[in-house]
Design an enzyme around this catalytic site. Sequence first.
Site, PDB file in Angstrom:
ATOM      1  N   CYS A 100       0.860  -1.184   0.000  1.00 16.12           N
ATOM      2  CA  CYS A 100       0.000   0.000   0.000  1.00 16.12           C
ATOM      3  C   CYS A 100       0.896   1.233   0.000  1.00 16.12           C
ATOM      4  CB  CYS A 100      -0.967  -0.023   1.188  1.00 16.12           C
ATOM      5  SG  CYS A 100      -0.198  -0.068   2.820  1.00 16.12           S
TER       6      CYS A 100
ATOM      7  N   ARG B 171      -2.172  -0.786   5.588  1.00 13.21           N
ATOM      8  CA  ARG B 171      -3.414  -1.255   4.959  1.00 13.21           C
ATOM      9  C   ARG B 171      -3.198  -2.594   4.260  1.00 13.21           C
ATOM     10  NH1 ARG B 171      -4.917   3.758   1.236  1.00 13.21           N
ATOM     11  NH2 ARG B 171      -2.660   4.065   1.403  1.00 13.21           N
TER      12      ARG B 171
END
Length: 290
Positions: A240, A245
Amino acid sequence: MSFGAVAQEGPLVTAAWVEENLSNPDVRIFEVSVDTGVYERGHIPGAVNLAWHTDLVDPIRRDIVSRENFEALLQAAGVGEDTTVVLYGDNNNWFAAWGAWVFDIHGLGEVKLLDGGRKLWEAQGLPLDTATPEYAASAIELPEQPADLRARLVDVLDVVEGGADVSLVDIRGPKEYSGEIFAPEGVQELSIRAGHIPGAVNFPWGGAVNEDGTFKSADDLKAAFAALGIDGSKPIITYCRIGERSSHTWFVLSRILGYEVRNYDGSWTEYGNAVGVPIDNPSGTVWGKI
């Protein structure tokens, strides 16, 4: 209550299971939230707070917490060899999943997430506490060799330039992926260039959860990734912006679906700033407004 074989099968536990095991000495609950102040305002009774930006990282290097420091943290929390560890957090278990990745790297590969995380716990009106728990210290020792769950820049370049048969999954939003923006609104831009790693497919991480914060079914998740050509037939690297994330998607692909997955925590802030590496930018905004 009689305690014994406490752990539910699989990588997730329900809120009902956690409530039933709040007093179980063989269970240790940790909160890992994006909002580091939410723990003090009320947390699951007995939960130990882990601040992602201090407890789970190296204070000097851009790196995860060292084996020695993490071992000391677990000992202070009373985690033993047979303790069932459950993590939860806010924002659909975003940083809790990152915590699970760190736990797994350091040899605690059976760590579980509270399905639905803090969002579901609060929505169901389950008990919260403001007391900081204290536990008798343990003597747990972690393996000296970390688990192979981490991808480096060289591993990604082996795919992009070396032809390694590995799938790349970019879990940022579509505008980040296309290069239209550098980072989500309100988040500091930390890369010189915008776009994505060539060959990576885009699966925004939030697509793996339901409205109540619980994970979608394994069948639904498998179908969603298969539609992008990700079916577990070859190794996978997730990434990410800074690797947090993408650890959520690592958890989905690795722990829920059972695929072979590594998380590239250098992610776009490393790759997008690296000299001499190719990028893909459909929006034509490689250098932003420079």
